[in-house]
Scaffold this active site. Structure first.
Site, PDB file in Angstrom:
ATOM      1  N   LYS A 192       0.665  -1.263   0.146  1.00 42.92           N
ATOM      2  CA  LYS A 192      -0.139  -0.117  -0.116  1.00 42.92           C
ATOM      3  C   LYS A 192       0.791   1.255  -0.041  1.00 42.92           C
ATOM      4  CE  LYS A 192      -3.996  -2.356   2.071  1.00 42.92           C
ATOM      5  NZ  LYS A 192      -5.012  -2.415   3.388  1.00 42.92           N
ATOM      6  N   TYR A 199     -12.218  -2.298  -4.522  1.00 46.29           N
ATOM      7  CA  TYR A 199     -12.825  -2.550  -3.175  1.00 46.29           C
ATOM      8  C   TYR A 199     -14.296  -2.442  -2.992  1.00 46.29           C
ATOM      9  CZ  TYR A 199      -7.930  -2.330  -1.394  1.00 46.29           C
ATOM     10  OH  TYR A 199      -6.839  -2.609  -1.125  1.00 46.29           O
ATOM     11  N   ARG A 206      -1.497 -14.593   3.896  1.00 43.09           N
ATOM     12  CA  ARG A 206      -2.460 -14.159   5.219  1.00 43.09           C
ATOM     13  C   ARG A 206      -1.769 -14.322   6.419  1.00 43.09           C
ATOM     14  NH1 ARG A 206      -6.452 -11.816   3.303  1.00 43.09           N
ATOM     15  NH2 ARG A 206      -7.804 -11.644   5.299  1.00 43.09           N
ATOM     16  N   ASN A 251      -2.149   0.059   6.800  1.00 37.54           N
ATOM     17  CA  ASN A 251      -1.585  -1.266   7.511  1.00 37.54           C
ATOM     18  C   ASN A 251      -0.547  -2.216   6.442  1.00 37.54           C
ATOM     19  OD1 ASN A 251      -3.533  -2.204   5.643  1.00 37.54           O
ATOM     20  ND2 ASN A 251      -4.949  -3.353   7.289  1.00 37.54           N
ATOM     21  N   HIS A 256      -2.344  -5.482   1.256  1.00 34.56           N
ATOM     22  CA  HIS A 256      -3.517  -6.341   0.963  1.00 34.56           C
ATOM     23  C   HIS A 256      -3.267  -7.699   0.514  1.00 34.56           C
ATOM     24  CE1 HIS A 256      -7.434  -7.057  -0.896  1.00 34.56           C
ATOM     25  NE2 HIS A 256      -6.856  -7.787  -1.880  1.00 34.56           N
ATOM     26  N   GLU A 279      -8.891 -10.678  -8.365  1.00 30.08           N
ATOM     27  CA  GLU A 279      -7.893  -9.656  -8.135  1.00 30.08           C
ATOM     28  C   GLU A 279      -6.711  -9.640  -9.022  1.00 30.08           C
ATOM     29  OE1 GLU A 279      -7.187  -9.776  -3.923  1.00 30.08           O
ATOM     30  OE2 GLU A 279      -9.246  -9.030  -3.462  1.00 30.08           O
TER      31      GLU A 279
END
Length: 140
Positions: A10, A50, A86, A113, A116, A127
């Site tokens: 990000k 999103y 993840r 954070n 993604h 995606e």
């Protein structure tokens, strides 16, 4: 099972100059970067990507943040890549993320954070196709 997942580093990662640090966590987990590029999302691209969160109260801030600067989009490949990534990312809220995860070690807030990652195989496929054509993904 070998699979692919999408990763987005990000704007906070790019801004802070920690792209290499984050990639080192990804590669240390046994995942291979098989496609990668830097881009800046437009508002319409961020809203489309999103869209699943459109009705959530954080959606406007998410779009604003994701369009605030360049991002690095990647396709990661490896054994159980979705679950592995993840785990490496850590909990969405960095205060709840396990030590040694990307978010625990680098994220500044629940909004900024760092990363993604796709949450399931169907979303990973969607995606990945959002950002990459098959000819841009390389076997390593």
């Amino acid at each position: 099972m070998q699979e692919r997942t999408l990763s987005i580093l990000k704007p906070d990662v790019v801004e802070r100059g920690i792209i290499g640090n984050v990639i080192s966590y990804i590669e240390a987990a046994g995942l291979k970067v098989v496609a990668q590029r830097m881009c800046r999302l437009t508002v319409s691209q961020a809203e489309e990507f999103y869209d699943v969160h459109r009705d959530r109260p954080f959606f406007p801030e998410l779009v604003k943040f994701m369009t605030s600067g360049p991002v690095v989009v990647q396709v990661l490949e490896g054994e159980s890549a979705i679950a592995v990534y993840r785990d490496v990312m850590g909990a969405t809220n960095p205060k709840e993320a396990a030590k040694g995860t990307i978010r625990a070690d680098f994220a500044e807030s629940i909004d900024a954070n760092c990363v993604h990652g796709s949450d399931n195989a169907d979303n990973a496929k969607r995606e990945i196709m959002f950002f990459f054509g098959e000819c841009e993904i390389f076997k390593r």
